[in-house]
Design a protein around this motif. Structure first.
Motif, PDB file in Angstrom:
ATOM      1  N   PHE A 301       0.791  -1.226   0.000  1.00 53.13           N
ATOM      2  CA  PHE A 301       0.000   0.000   0.000  1.00 53.13           C
ATOM      3  C   PHE A 301       0.825   1.279   0.000  1.00 53.13           C
ATOM      4  CE2 PHE A 301      -2.612  -3.027   2.698  1.00 53.13           C
ATOM      5  CZ  PHE A 301      -3.360  -3.489   1.626  1.00 53.13           C
ATOM      6  N   HIS A 304       1.232   3.483  -3.353  1.00 55.98           N
ATOM      7  CA  HIS A 304       0.012   4.166  -3.761  1.00 55.98           C
ATOM      8  C   HIS A 304      -0.376   5.256  -2.760  1.00 55.98           C
ATOM      9  CE1 HIS A 304      -1.218   0.331  -6.170  1.00 55.98           C
ATOM     10  NE2 HIS A 304      -0.355   1.096  -6.810  1.00 55.98           N
ATOM     11  N   ALA A 446     -10.252   7.299  -6.027  1.00 55.25           N
ATOM     12  CA  ALA A 446      -9.225   6.302  -6.333  1.00 55.25           C
ATOM     13  C   ALA A 446      -8.756   5.622  -5.060  1.00 55.25           C
ATOM     14  CB  ALA A 446      -8.051   6.954  -7.053  1.00 55.25           C
ATOM     15  N   LEU A 450      -8.061   1.747  -4.093  1.00 56.88           N
ATOM     16  CA  LEU A 450      -6.673   1.331  -3.925  1.00 56.88           C
ATOM     17  C   LEU A 450      -6.415   0.632  -2.598  1.00 56.88           C
ATOM     18  CD1 LEU A 450      -4.819   4.493  -5.308  1.00 56.88           C
ATOM     19  CD2 LEU A 450      -4.991   2.250  -6.405  1.00 56.88           C
ATOM     20  N   ARG A 456      -9.504   1.749   4.596  1.00 56.63           N
ATOM     21  CA  ARG A 456      -9.954   2.637   3.520  1.00 56.63           C
ATOM     22  C   ARG A 456     -10.282   4.037   4.014  1.00 56.63           C
ATOM     23  NH1 ARG A 456     -14.064  -0.475   0.405  1.00 56.63           N
ATOM     24  NH2 ARG A 456     -12.197  -1.346  -0.581  1.00 56.63           N
ATOM     25  N   LEU A 507       0.078   4.818 -10.738  1.00 60.93           N
ATOM     26  CA  LEU A 507      -1.171   4.370 -10.118  1.00 60.93           C
ATOM     27  C   LEU A 507      -1.956   3.534 -11.105  1.00 60.93           C
ATOM     28  CD1 LEU A 507      -2.423   7.588  -8.254  1.00 60.93           C
ATOM     29  CD2 LEU A 507      -1.320   5.586  -7.258  1.00 60.93           C
ATOM     30  N   PRO A 508      -2.769   2.585 -10.634  1.00 61.90           N
ATOM     31  CA  PRO A 508      -3.629   1.816 -11.548  1.00 61.90           C
ATOM     32  C   PRO A 508      -4.517   2.741 -12.363  1.00 61.90           C
ATOM     33  CG  PRO A 508      -3.647   0.838  -9.372  1.00 61.90           C
ATOM     34  CD  PRO A 508      -2.930   2.155  -9.243  1.00 61.90           C
TER      35      PRO A 508
END
Length: 510
Positions: A301, A304, A446, A450, A456, A507-508
């Motif tokens: 993590f 990101h 996002a 992520l 979260r 980032l994705p």
């Protein structure tokens, strides 16, 4: 927005959802169980509720900028007092953000949001009746303190009622609340101030029009709190707590509300999604908080998390820090008797103003109509921008939209420093602020995708907390440097956005 019919068709064609697989013994993953339900009335209603929360958050923070001038006579505000008021709201939001993230992740999003939204409205009401500056400052701090919780818990709550496929789109539609708030806040203030309300309440306290604005600004949050009482806790949060029975009850409720039929929902068992370390009751709350934080600072993590912090902070500095100077600089451009670049005009007017300043002891609390019009126009830019993003998100994905917006903001920032045409200066300046500002909600949404459920809300709150610190520091930095080093200031902030556009590649995309 999105079609529940399409979801049902896709589910019917997916081998995971063939009729023979609908057995009571089958354990379904949460995402598969949510995919069967599809998209419908519940998700639409939650978009509206979360948009109201976002409107309330912006009203309580950015809306204060509109009230500084109308309130300055009643509260006897100096320039230093105005700075304190602006800082108190931001500090009220920043200080508890970390705590609210942990509380939302441990005790639930809905429960925390309902209580803090009501508390926010109560503090806003108290601040509207504050007799002195220091009481007003006190209540505005606590208004920011409580609104911080709902702004951090809103995105996770909304996202966890939607599948991964729909999350970016619903987040974008919800974010239209930002543009709506930036449009309605000045429009509402403009109208209410025109009423010229003067009601003696007690002692020497007179209820003027600006006090009513504070009450009206907090109504969207209060309405959202009341509507949330009719909704359950996030099913994703419940399953992460090991509450399978309660999760199935919520999923059945969503299915029944969306379809009107609760009998045909096939999911009877769910796969467990519990983090044993997080549910360890043998350690203190402080240790739980530290353990939860450590997860954000470790692979997979941490990369990101740090990238999202940098991008969000740079956006807050550009759109927030420079945005606070937008009315002042725009005013200089409108009333300048000369032409030139934005920095040459700004510095020249400041120099002339310092030599011709005339003191006036009579208090003036009149805000010009141009200030309202300019604010409404920028708000409309944001609203249309979010609508466009909402439509494109389904087809382009988060990564491409973020990249194009950041690059567009960077180009506008560089061009702004060279053009001498007034119309182009206004267009470039607005584009510089809006194109980057639109991405605040994109980064927040996002973060919902992520990071896992149990960290979260903390991730979203931490990212916003650090970014808001960036706004305060950025505004102070601009105030210290823009007079002597205007070109360098614009160049530095624009460079921050350029770096963000580069980091976005890590980032994705979705």
């Amino acid at each position: 927005m999105v079609s529940s019919v399409t979801d049902e068709q896709n589910a019917a064609e997916d081998p995971r959802f063939q009729e023979e697989s609908f057995t009571e013994e089958k354990e379904w993953s949460f995402d598969d169980a949510l995919t069967i339900i599809g998209f419908g009335r519940v998700q639409y209603q939650l978009v509206l509720i979360c948009a109201l929360i976002l409107i309330s958050t912006l009203n309580e923070t950015m809306g204060m900028m509109i009230l500084m001038t109308p309130a300055q006579c009643d509260l006897e505000l100096t320039s230093f007092d105005k700075g304190l008021l602006t800082s108190s709201g931001y500090f009220g939001i920043m200080i508890p953000s970390y705590m609210w993230g942990y509380i939302c992740d441990k005790y639930g999003r809905r429960k925390v949001m309902i209580r803090t939204l009501i508390a926010t409205s109560l503090m806003a009401l108290c601040s509207s009746l504050a007799p002195t500056f220091y009481w007003f400052l006190f209540f505005r701090f606590w208004t920011g303190f409580f609104v911080s919780a709902s702004s951090g818990g809103m995105y996770p709550y909304l996202g966890e009622f939607n599948t991964l496929k729909h999350r970016p789109t619903v987040m974008a539609w919800c974010s239209c609340g930002t543009g709506i708030s930036m449009t309605l806040a000045p429009a509402v203030a403009w109208y209410i101030l025109s009423l010229d309300i003067n009601i003696l309440l007690y002692g020497q306290l007179v209820f003027h029009s600006w006090r009513l604005i504070l009450i009206v600004y907090t109504l969207p949050g209060l309405i959202a709190a009341l509507l949330l009482t009719f909704f359950p806790e996030s099913p994703k949060f419940l399953i992460s707590q090991g509450l399978e029975k309660e999760t199935l009850e919520v999923l059945n409720w969503i299915h029944k509300t969306n379809t009107g039929d609760s009998r045909n929902y096939p999911v009877k068992r769910l796969a467990r999604e519990i983090d044993a370390d997080r549910l360890n009751n043998d350690v203190s709350e402080i240790q739980n908080i530290l353990n939860q934080t450590k997860q954000l600072l470790k692979p997979p993590f941490v990369k990101h998390f740090l990238i999202a912090i940098y991008i969000q902070t740079s956006i807050f500095i550009s759109s927030g820090g420079m945005g606070l100077w937008f009315p002042e600089i725009l005013n200089q451009l409108y009333y300048s008797n000369t032409t030139g670049t934005i920095c040459s005009i700004f510095k020249k007017n400041l120099h002339q103003g310092s030599n011709t300043l005339i003191s006036n002891k009579e208090c003036n609390n009149i805000l010009s109509s141009e200030a309202f019009v300019n604010s409404i126009i920028v708000g409309l830019y944001y609203t249309f921008g979010y609508i466009i993003i909402s439509v494109l998100m389904k087809y382009c994905g988060r990564g491409l939209i973020l990249e194009l917006s950041l690059l567009g903001s960077s180009v506008s920032g560089f061009l702004l420093q060279w053009t001498t045409n007034l119309s182009l200066q206004i267009i470039y300046f607005s584009s510089f602020l809006v194109l980057s500002g639109l991405m605040i909600s994109v980064i927040s949404s996002a973060a919902v995708m992520l990071f896992p459920t149990h960290v979260r809300a903390m991730a979203v709150c931490c990212i916003l907390m650090i970014a808001r610190i960036g706004t305060s520091l950025g505004s102070s930095l601009i105030g210290l440097t823009i007079e002597k080093y205007c070109e360098e200031t614009f160049g530095f902030i624009t460079s921050l956005i350029v770096v963000s556009a580069f980091l976005n590649f890590f980032l994705p995309a979705r």
